[in-house]
Motif scaffolding. Structure first.
Motif, PDB file in Angstrom:
ATOM      1  N   ASP A 132     -49.758   9.485  -6.502  1.00  0.00           N
ATOM      2  CA  ASP A 132     -50.692  10.607  -6.363  1.00  0.00           C
ATOM      3  C   ASP A 132     -52.123  10.102  -6.389  1.00  0.00           C
ATOM      4  O   ASP A 132     -52.444   9.180  -7.135  1.00  0.00           O
ATOM      5  N   ARG A 144     -48.451   8.462 -15.150  1.00  0.00           N
ATOM      6  CA  ARG A 144     -47.055   8.703 -14.769  1.00  0.00           C
ATOM      7  C   ARG A 144     -46.344   7.455 -14.294  1.00  0.00           C
ATOM      8  O   ARG A 144     -45.142   7.359 -14.395  1.00  0.00           O
ATOM      9  N   PRO A 176     -56.342   9.338  -9.960  1.00  0.00           N
ATOM     10  CA  PRO A 176     -56.084   8.042 -10.622  1.00  0.00           C
ATOM     11  C   PRO A 176     -55.580   8.163 -12.060  1.00  0.00           C
ATOM     12  O   PRO A 176     -54.630   7.479 -12.432  1.00  0.00           O
ATOM     13  N   ASP A 177     -56.167   9.054 -12.873  1.00  0.00           N
ATOM     14  CA  ASP A 177     -55.727   9.154 -14.266  1.00  0.00           C
ATOM     15  C   ASP A 177     -54.283   9.641 -14.340  1.00  0.00           C
ATOM     16  O   ASP A 177     -53.465   9.106 -15.090  1.00  0.00           O
ATOM     17  N   PHE A 178     -53.978  10.665 -13.542  1.00  0.00           N
ATOM     18  CA  PHE A 178     -52.630  11.210 -13.492  1.00  0.00           C
ATOM     19  C   PHE A 178     -51.643  10.131 -13.045  1.00  0.00           C
ATOM     20  O   PHE A 178     -50.592   9.934 -13.653  1.00  0.00           O
ATOM     21  N   GLN A 179     -52.019   9.402 -11.996  1.00  0.00           N
ATOM     22  CA  GLN A 179     -51.134   8.371 -11.442  1.00  0.00           C
ATOM     23  C   GLN A 179     -50.891   7.256 -12.460  1.00  0.00           C
ATOM     24  O   GLN A 179     -49.770   6.803 -12.635  1.00  0.00           O
ATOM     25  N   HIS A 180     -51.953   6.845 -13.166  1.00  0.00           N
ATOM     26  CA  HIS A 180     -51.779   5.764 -14.145  1.00  0.00           C
ATOM     27  C   HIS A 180     -50.859   6.201 -15.272  1.00  0.00           C
ATOM     28  O   HIS A 180     -50.022   5.441 -15.737  1.00  0.00           O
TER      29      HIS A 180
END
Lengths: 342, 341
Positions: free
Chosen positions: A259, A268, A262-266
């Motif tokens: 996704d 998950r 960036p924060d969400f992706q890191h």
């Protein structure tokens, strides 16, 4: 309603010297789907899972070994070809690659005219008017000069609009879209997606949308069916499937989609199901559940018993441990760390 | 003293430095600029994303950095440095010695690197032998070690197989093994995960991250996918029509973009975890031979004004390692990527 029931299709991969089948590929295994007017059913899965073969069976481009395709109560499988032509008008395909699905030596206008002629629609003047109307509707120039252009004179996005115009001009009720926006750049893809959504609302079109792209599917589908090695492993409302995936493969697919936040992706990416390896050779499906060799939830029962597609939490799922999948978290190395009560 | 100075230089010098790179297609009237003055640096252990749509020039930039464009009749201008070596001045054999050893590249299609007629292990060993003075035996061992590093299960057996017997994911790993077999300082990945299934893509991204950590490589990831950028990149350069239009730290560029095109791309991406309607960008990328005055994005830009069409904007520094090519960047306020729900 367009309904496929228990579709089955195998291909012979290899024969021995006596012509006996040595290896075969069960491309579509007991697949049942229903497309309703004004709604989109997405069929998702990775390459080789059988989703495009399913589309070809529904479009009557291939005959299934077993099962049926019924359009508003009328059985299409085995229908004589003369009768089939009339029903074909009602189910139109749009394929991924408008470079190969459009005849490069035929002008856009003459292609559209030919489609109408095949189905005996309109006088020649009416056909030209219809062609202009449909081109205008899909956002292409529609003046007489535009009709005399060749596919090669259009950009990728425009060509996909031409392909959509060709599907729409015969006024179908259902459209089968096989990776129809996959080859487009995002800035163009978004425009074509919006066009598809608008057209569906306007004309109550039923879409069977075949895609490997779970982002695109989220924006178009009302219902989602997930395919793995020829079988549907999870099938239900899009909201349920995306928010509460209950088959380990569905969960692995969703976990793997990167996704752009960036924060969400890191956060998950360190807590995802890790499926090991590539999908197995489809000619050598394991006994029992065909996902078990890559599955972190697999137990002995999965090798003995192929789970059937059954009701669970408002959708269908083919997994012995669906409630565990739904309630589990994963550690950084993809191990299941907790499996609380569902 | 000298040793101390060298050590200091080694720390300071970026692993890859590209300065005012231009790729020109010679034409009878005037040369057509396909890449129009691209500059960036990547430090050891750092990952830079080059992101953009087709025709942006991102792949060509990668090929040019590898010194791979001149053979196809294109002309290269500007400089490319790998650490202290200027490779854009090198030709022929001296360039070949650096390429594959200090800088290497992986591609979308593994068949670009893998020859179908030779065993996987022999091809990798051949690369090792070209660059290092080793015996056949040592080169073969190194090839197997590279396959193991690239996550190929059972590398001794796989090394003896031909590329066509490997699945897509394994072919990609074999290509990566070849690229890292000499432990390069710089690895350029050109849409290396684009053709893969999404579960395999996730594995390959994990692998690239792991290899980068282990070998301390500078990584350049060329992609059209902002998900991949958010996943693996530390910094990003957004390209449009042959130019970098915005560059900076990944979080800064994605959360606080300064160029309308960056925002346009972010709004167009259909995401699996966010359901706000996607918005496209009308119009098309201008062809490289288009005679445009002013900003090349202006014809498609919702914020464009008359002044944008007067002259081509420079890439302006707006912070530490933040640059944007938009004269209106301080007047407009862009929301950035939507937070996933």
């Amino acid at each position: 309603m367009l309904e496929a029931t228990s579709l089955d299709k195998s291909f012979v991969v290899e024969r021995d010297a006596l012509g006996r089948v040595r290896r075969s590929l069960h491309a579509v295994d007991d697949v049942s789907l229903r497309v309703e007017p004004g709604r989109t059913l997405a069929l998702v899965g990775e390459s080789g899972c059988g989703k495009s073969t399913t589309a070809e069976l529904i479009l009557q481009l291939q005959a299934p070994d077993a099962g049926s395709v019924v359009l508003d109560g009328q059985e299409l499988t085995g229908m004589p070809s003369k009768l089939l032509r009339a029903t074909r008008r009602r189910i139109q395909p749009v394929f991924q690659d408008p470079y190969s699905s459009l005849d490069p030596s035929q002008t856009i206008g003459s292609g559209l005219n030919e489609l109408l002629a095949i189905h005996g629609i309109g006088s020649s003047r009416e056909r030209v008017e219809r062609a202009q109307r449909v081109l205008e509707r899909v956002g292409l120039p529609s003046d007489p000069r535009a009709l005399s252009r060749y596919p090669g004179e259009f950009s990728g996005g425009q060509r996909q609009r031409v392909a959509i115009a060709r599907a729409l001009i015969v006024e179908p009720d259902y459209v089968v879209l096989d990776e129809a926006v996959s080859a487009l750049d995002v800035s163009t893809q978004a425009l074509v997606l919006q066009l598809l959504i608008d057209l569906q609302r306007e004309r109550e079109l039923g879409y069977l949308f075949i895609s490997h792209d779970l982002g695109v599917v989220r924006h178009l589908a009302h219902d989602v069916a997930v395919m793995y090695l020829g079988q549907i492993v999870e099938h239900g409302p899009a909201e349920q499937i995306y928010k509460r995936p209950s088959h380990p493969y569905t969960r692995a697919l969703l976990d793997a989609v990167p996704d752009p936040d960036p924060d969400f992706q890191h956060a998950r990416r360190t807590r995802r199901i890790v499926v090991s390896g590539d999908p197995p050779d489809p000619t050598q499906r394991p006994a029992g559940c065909s996902f078990r060799l890559r599955c972190p939830f697999a137990h002995e029962v999965c090798a003995q018993e192929d789970p059937s597609l059954s009701e669970f939490d408002g959708r269908l799922v083919a997994c012995h441990f669906a409630s565990d999948v739904l309630s589990s978290d994963f550690s950084a190395d993809g191990e299941v760390v907790e499996a609380g009560p569902a | 003293m000298t040793a101390g100075l060298e050590a200091e230089n080694a720390v300071r010098l970026p692993a890859l430095s590209v300065r005012d790179l231009r790729v020109l297609l010679p034409d009878s009237e005037r040369d057509i600029e396909l890449v129009r003055g691209v500059s960036f640096e990547v430090a050891a252990g750092e990952c830079l994303g080059l992101v953009g749509e087709s025709g942006a020039g991102k792949s060509l930039t990668g090929y040019a950095a590898m010194g791979l464009v001149e053979r196809s009749g294109l002309r290269l201008e500007g400089t490319v440095n790998v650490a202290d070596v200027c490779i854009s001045d090198l030709g022929g054999r001296r360039l070949s010695r650096i390429r594959g050893q200090r800088i290497s590249m992986i591609f979308q299609e593994p068949s670009v690197s893998l020859n179908p007629a030779f065993r996987v292990g022999s091809q990798i060993a051949e690369v090792v032998r070209v660059h290092r003075r080793t015996s056949r035996r040592e080169a073969w061992d190194r090839a197997i070690e590279a396959l193991r590093l690239a996550g190929v299960p059972n590398p001794e057996r796989r090394a003896r197989e031909y590329p066509h017997t490997l699945s897509g994911g394994l072919k990609q790993r074999a290509m990566i093994a070849m690229a890292i077999s000499c432990e390069p300082e710089v690895l350029i990945a050109d849409e290396a995960t684009t053709a893969l299934d999404v579960t395999v893509q996730a594995q390959i991204l994990d692998l690239l991250r792991e290899l980068q950590d282990r070998l301390g490589m500078a990584l350049v990831v060329i992609t059209h996918d902002f998900g991949v950028v958010a996943d693996i990149c530390d910094r990003v350069a957004v390209m449009y029509a042959g130019q970098i239009i915005e560059q900076g730290d990944v979080r800064d560029v994605l959360y606080r973009p300064q160029h309308p095109y960056t925002q346009g791309l972010l709004d167009a991406v259909p995401r699996a975890f966010e359901t706000a309607a996607v918005v496209g960008i009308a119009g098309t990328v201008p062809p490289p031979d288009a005679l445009l005055t002013g900003c090349r994005f202006a014809p498609r830009c919702p914020y464009a004004q008359d002044e944008c069409r007067v002259s081509e904007p420079e890439l302006m520094a707006t912070g530490r390692d933040a640059m944007v090519r938009c004269i209106r960047h301080s007047d407009i306020n862009l929301p950035g990527v939507r937070r996933a729900v």
